[in-house]
Design a protein around this motif. Structure first.
Motif, PDB file in Angstrom:
ATOM      1  N   PRO A 298       0.802  -1.236   0.000  1.00 61.14           N
ATOM      2  CA  PRO A 298       0.000   0.000   0.000  1.00 61.14           C
ATOM      3  C   PRO A 298       0.829   1.276   0.000  1.00 61.14           C
ATOM      4  O   PRO A 298       0.475   2.259  -0.663  1.00 61.14           O
ATOM      5  CB  PRO A 298      -0.827  -0.132   1.282  1.00 61.14           C
ATOM      6  CG  PRO A 298      -0.944  -1.604   1.497  1.00 61.14           C
ATOM      7  CD  PRO A 298       0.347  -2.187   1.024  1.00 61.14           C
ATOM      8  N   ARG A 299       1.949   1.285   0.721  1.00 55.64           N
ATOM      9  CA  ARG A 299       2.788   2.484   0.766  1.00 55.64           C
ATOM     10  C   ARG A 299       3.390   2.790  -0.606  1.00 55.64           C
ATOM     11  O   ARG A 299       3.404   3.946  -1.038  1.00 55.64           O
ATOM     12  CB  ARG A 299       3.898   2.279   1.793  1.00 55.64           C
ATOM     13  CG  ARG A 299       4.794   3.510   1.988  1.00 55.64           C
ATOM     14  CD  ARG A 299       5.826   3.249   3.057  1.00 55.64           C
ATOM     15  NE  ARG A 299       6.700   4.406   3.238  1.00 55.64           N
ATOM     16  CZ  ARG A 299       7.701   4.441   4.106  1.00 55.64           C
ATOM     17  NH1 ARG A 299       7.931   3.387   4.890  1.00 55.64           N
ATOM     18  NH2 ARG A 299       8.459   5.521   4.196  1.00 55.64           N
ATOM     19  N   ALA A 300       3.845   1.740  -1.300  1.00 54.82           N
ATOM     20  CA  ALA A 300       4.416   1.935  -2.634  1.00 54.82           C
ATOM     21  C   ALA A 300       3.354   2.409  -3.621  1.00 54.82           C
ATOM     22  O   ALA A 300       3.625   3.265  -4.481  1.00 54.82           O
ATOM     23  CB  ALA A 300       5.053   0.634  -3.126  1.00 54.82           C
ATOM     24  N   CYS A 301       2.143   1.865  -3.507  1.00 53.38           N
ATOM     25  CA  CYS A 301       1.056   2.277  -4.411  1.00 53.38           C
ATOM     26  C   CYS A 301       0.727   3.753  -4.234  1.00 53.38           C
ATOM     27  O   CYS A 301       0.543   4.484  -5.218  1.00 53.38           O
ATOM     28  CB  CYS A 301      -0.184   1.419  -4.151  1.00 53.38           C
ATOM     29  SG  CYS A 301      -0.018  -0.302  -4.651  1.00 53.38           S
ATOM     30  N   VAL A 302       0.637   4.209  -2.973  1.00 55.49           N
ATOM     31  CA  VAL A 302       0.343   5.619  -2.710  1.00 55.49           C
ATOM     32  C   VAL A 302       1.464   6.507  -3.244  1.00 55.49           C
ATOM     33  O   VAL A 302       1.209   7.551  -3.867  1.00 55.49           O
ATOM     34  CB  VAL A 302       0.138   5.842  -1.198  1.00 55.49           C
ATOM     35  CG1 VAL A 302       0.045   7.340  -0.893  1.00 55.49           C
ATOM     36  CG2 VAL A 302      -1.110   5.134  -0.709  1.00 55.49           C
ATOM     37  N   PHE A 303       2.701   6.104  -3.026  1.00 56.05           N
ATOM     38  CA  PHE A 303       3.844   6.890  -3.500  1.00 56.05           C
ATOM     39  C   PHE A 303       3.837   7.016  -5.019  1.00 56.05           C
ATOM     40  O   PHE A 303       4.041   8.106  -5.566  1.00 56.05           O
ATOM     41  CB  PHE A 303       5.148   6.247  -3.035  1.00 56.05           C
ATOM     42  CG  PHE A 303       6.377   6.878  -3.631  1.00 56.05           C
ATOM     43  CD1 PHE A 303       6.857   8.086  -3.148  1.00 56.05           C
ATOM     44  CD2 PHE A 303       7.036   6.269  -4.696  1.00 56.05           C
ATOM     45  CE1 PHE A 303       7.980   8.684  -3.709  1.00 56.05           C
ATOM     46  CE2 PHE A 303       8.162   6.855  -5.264  1.00 56.05           C
ATOM     47  CZ  PHE A 303       8.632   8.069  -4.766  1.00 56.05           C
ATOM     48  N   LEU A 304       3.612   5.906  -5.730  1.00 57.24           N
ATOM     49  CA  LEU A 304       3.612   5.933  -7.187  1.00 57.24           C
ATOM     50  C   LEU A 304       2.457   6.769  -7.732  1.00 57.24           C
ATOM     51  O   LEU A 304       2.622   7.498  -8.723  1.00 57.24           O
ATOM     52  CB  LEU A 304       3.542   4.504  -7.727  1.00 57.24           C
ATOM     53  CG  LEU A 304       4.774   3.620  -7.479  1.00 57.24           C
ATOM     54  CD1 LEU A 304       4.506   2.176  -7.889  1.00 57.24           C
ATOM     55  CD2 LEU A 304       5.983   4.172  -8.225  1.00 57.24           C
ATOM     56  N   ALA A 305       1.298   6.665  -7.091  1.00 56.30           N
ATOM     57  CA  ALA A 305       0.148   7.457  -7.543  1.00 56.30           C
ATOM     58  C   ALA A 305       0.395   8.953  -7.339  1.00 56.30           C
ATOM     59  O   ALA A 305       0.127   9.768  -8.226  1.00 56.30           O
ATOM     60  CB  ALA A 305      -1.108   7.022  -6.795  1.00 56.30           C
ATOM     61  N   VAL A 306       0.929   9.313  -6.172  1.00 59.34           N
ATOM     62  CA  VAL A 306       1.218  10.723  -5.892  1.00 59.34           C
ATOM     63  C   VAL A 306       2.291  11.244  -6.851  1.00 59.34           C
ATOM     64  O   VAL A 306       2.212  12.382  -7.346  1.00 59.34           O
ATOM     65  CB  VAL A 306       1.668  10.891  -4.425  1.00 59.34           C
ATOM     66  CG1 VAL A 306       2.196  12.306  -4.184  1.00 59.34           C
ATOM     67  CG2 VAL A 306       0.522  10.603  -3.476  1.00 59.34           C
ATOM     68  N   ALA A 307       3.303  10.415  -7.139  1.00 62.03           N
ATOM     69  CA  ALA A 307       4.357  10.829  -8.078  1.00 62.03           C
ATOM     70  C   ALA A 307       3.786  11.068  -9.467  1.00 62.03           C
ATOM     71  O   ALA A 307       4.190  12.022 -10.167  1.00 62.03           O
ATOM     72  CB  ALA A 307       5.442   9.753  -8.126  1.00 62.03           C
ATOM     73  N   SER A 308       2.843  10.242  -9.897  1.00 62.13           N
ATOM     74  CA  SER A 308       2.222  10.418 -11.216  1.00 62.13           C
ATOM     75  C   SER A 308       1.451  11.724 -11.288  1.00 62.13           C
ATOM     76  O   SER A 308       1.582  12.496 -12.259  1.00 62.13           O
ATOM     77  CB  SER A 308       1.286   9.241 -11.513  1.00 62.13           C
ATOM     78  OG  SER A 308       1.994   8.027 -11.553  1.00 62.13           O
ATOM     79  N   TRP A 309       0.636  12.001 -10.271  1.00 63.01           N
ATOM     80  CA  TRP A 309      -0.146  13.236 -10.259  1.00 63.01           C
ATOM     81  C   TRP A 309       0.754  14.464 -10.166  1.00 63.01           C
ATOM     82  O   TRP A 309       0.521  15.468 -10.857  1.00 63.01           O
ATOM     83  CB  TRP A 309      -1.132  13.221  -9.089  1.00 63.01           C
ATOM     84  CG  TRP A 309      -2.343  12.406  -9.369  1.00 63.01           C
ATOM     85  CD1 TRP A 309      -2.547  11.092  -9.042  1.00 63.01           C
ATOM     86  CD2 TRP A 309      -3.518  12.836 -10.054  1.00 63.01           C
ATOM     87  NE1 TRP A 309      -3.793  10.688  -9.482  1.00 63.01           N
ATOM     88  CE2 TRP A 309      -4.409  11.724 -10.095  1.00 63.01           C
ATOM     89  CE3 TRP A 309      -3.918  14.040 -10.620  1.00 63.01           C
ATOM     90  CZ2 TRP A 309      -5.660  11.801 -10.693  1.00 63.01           C
ATOM     91  CZ3 TRP A 309      -5.172  14.111 -11.221  1.00 63.01           C
ATOM     92  CH2 TRP A 309      -6.023  13.002 -11.250  1.00 63.01           C
ATOM     93  N   THR A 310       1.787  14.405  -9.335  1.00 62.03           N
ATOM     94  CA  THR A 310       2.693  15.541  -9.181  1.00 62.03           C
ATOM     95  C   THR A 310       3.419  15.850 -10.482  1.00 62.03           C
ATOM     96  O   THR A 310       3.530  17.019 -10.900  1.00 62.03           O
ATOM     97  CB  THR A 310       3.722  15.260  -8.069  1.00 62.03           C
ATOM     98  OG1 THR A 310       3.035  14.960  -6.851  1.00 62.03           O
ATOM     99  CG2 THR A 310       4.632  16.460  -7.854  1.00 62.03           C
ATOM    100  N   THR A 311       3.912  14.810 -11.155  1.00 60.94           N
ATOM    101  CA  THR A 311       4.602  14.999 -12.426  1.00 60.94           C
ATOM    102  C   THR A 311       3.660  15.573 -13.477  1.00 60.94           C
ATOM    103  O   THR A 311       4.040  16.464 -14.253  1.00 60.94           O
ATOM    104  CB  THR A 311       5.186  13.669 -12.925  1.00 60.94           C
ATOM    105  OG1 THR A 311       5.993  13.087 -11.907  1.00 60.94           O
ATOM    106  CG2 THR A 311       6.029  13.882 -14.168  1.00 60.94           C
ATOM    107  N   GLY A 312       2.437  15.085 -13.501  1.00 65.04           N
ATOM    108  CA  GLY A 312       1.448  15.607 -14.452  1.00 65.04           C
ATOM    109  C   GLY A 312       1.153  17.073 -14.207  1.00 65.04           C
ATOM    110  O   GLY A 312       1.084  17.876 -15.157  1.00 65.04           O
ATOM    111  N   PHE A 313       0.989  17.480 -12.947  1.00 59.95           N
ATOM    112  CA  PHE A 313       0.722  18.879 -12.620  1.00 59.95           C
ATOM    113  C   PHE A 313       1.890  19.772 -13.016  1.00 59.95           C
ATOM    114  O   PHE A 313       1.684  20.870 -13.557  1.00 59.95           O
ATOM    115  CB  PHE A 313       0.443  19.023 -11.112  1.00 59.95           C
ATOM    116  CG  PHE A 313      -0.985  18.772 -10.731  1.00 59.95           C
ATOM    117  CD1 PHE A 313      -1.961  19.723 -10.992  1.00 59.95           C
ATOM    118  CD2 PHE A 313      -1.362  17.591 -10.114  1.00 59.95           C
ATOM    119  CE1 PHE A 313      -3.291  19.506 -10.645  1.00 59.95           C
ATOM    120  CE2 PHE A 313      -2.680  17.358  -9.770  1.00 59.95           C
ATOM    121  CZ  PHE A 313      -3.647  18.313 -10.029  1.00 59.95           C
TER     122      PHE A 313
END
Length: 257
Positions: free
Chosen positions: A68-83
């Motif tokens: 779960p921690r890795a999933c949250v990190f990867l999702a947040v990284a995707s959104w941050t990079t997109g923004f």
């Protein structure tokens, strides 16, 4: 839902009321949201390919790596990079001077049609935009291709045909979305700076990857869902039996006459 919501409400308003005007700030906001969600979508597709790679190529390590921690990190990284990437593009477009008849020959506020309205030299902005768009699109496509190269090599080594079919079926929905989505993105954005396509072609392509594909995504991703398959089977059976029912009704009505 967010991707469609960035463009579809204003498009529907234009169709229903004939009011096709939008303020400059509203146009920039639509451009930013549309670019952000579209860019984030490409990174999420990379994560889905990586998830399939771990599930098929490293099944014993899957739960340990995709915790779960890795999933949250990867999702947040995707959104941050997109923004961040979308912010760079929007700032470049917003700083351009617009001094002519500001009429966008497009279905929504996108970067290419907006840049063409500028009354200054946009060659440097087009160059920067082409580099960022090509790197983000082709870069993520390369990562997806690398994941599926390892996946295919692993599937080929599976001894049973049933096992190969089962392993490949877990990737089928994702592959369909990637092919359709990236084909339209590459046609629209991966091009030589300064080259132009017809406005009609751009409208059709934007309609595909901006509205139609996101609308179809829930159905594509549900292809392996048993409830979805059963519902589709019932619909097909009902449509198949419908003409027979009409023929029976005609016979009865003739008898009543």
């Amino acid at each position: 839902m967010g991707y469609i919501s960035a463009s579809l409400p204003k498009l529907l308003e234009s169709f229903l009321t004939g009011n096709n005007k939008i303020s400059f700030s509203g146009c920039i906001a639509q451009l930013y949201l549309f670019s952000t969600l579209g860019t984030t979508d490409t990174f999420l597709l990379v994560l889905m390919a990586y998830d399939r790679y771990l599930a098929i190529c490293k099944p014993l390590h899957y739960t340990m790596i995709m915790n779960p921690r890795a999933c949250v990190f990867l999702a947040v990284a995707s959104w941050t990079t997109g923004f961040l990437l979308a912010l760079i593009l929007v700032v470049l477009v917003a700083r351009l001077p617009f001094c002519g008849p500001n009429v966008i020959d497009h279905i929504l506020c996108e970067s290419n049609p907006m840049m063409e309205l500028s009354c200054s030299d946009i060659s440097s902005v087009q160059m920067a935009f082409s580099v960022i768009a090509s790197v983000s699109i082709l870069g993520t496509l390369l990562l997806i291709g690398t994941s599926y190269t390892f996946i295919i090599c692993t599937i080929i080594k599976i001894p049973s045909a049933l096992g190969r079919k089962k392993a490949f079926s877990t990737c089928s929905s994702h592959i369909i979305v990637v092919i359709i989505f990236y084909t339209t993105l590459c046609v629209m954005y991966v091009r030589v700076p300064g080259t132009r396509s017809s406005p009609e072609q751009d409208k059709i392509i934007s309609l595909l990857y901006g509205i139609i594909i996101p609308f179809l995504n829930p159905f594509i991703y549900s292809l392996r869902n048993k409830d979805m398959q059963e519902a589709a089977r019932k619909v097909l059976k009902r449509n198949k039996d419908f003409p027979t029912g009409l023929n029976d009704l005609n016979v009865i009505s003739k008898g009543l006459k």
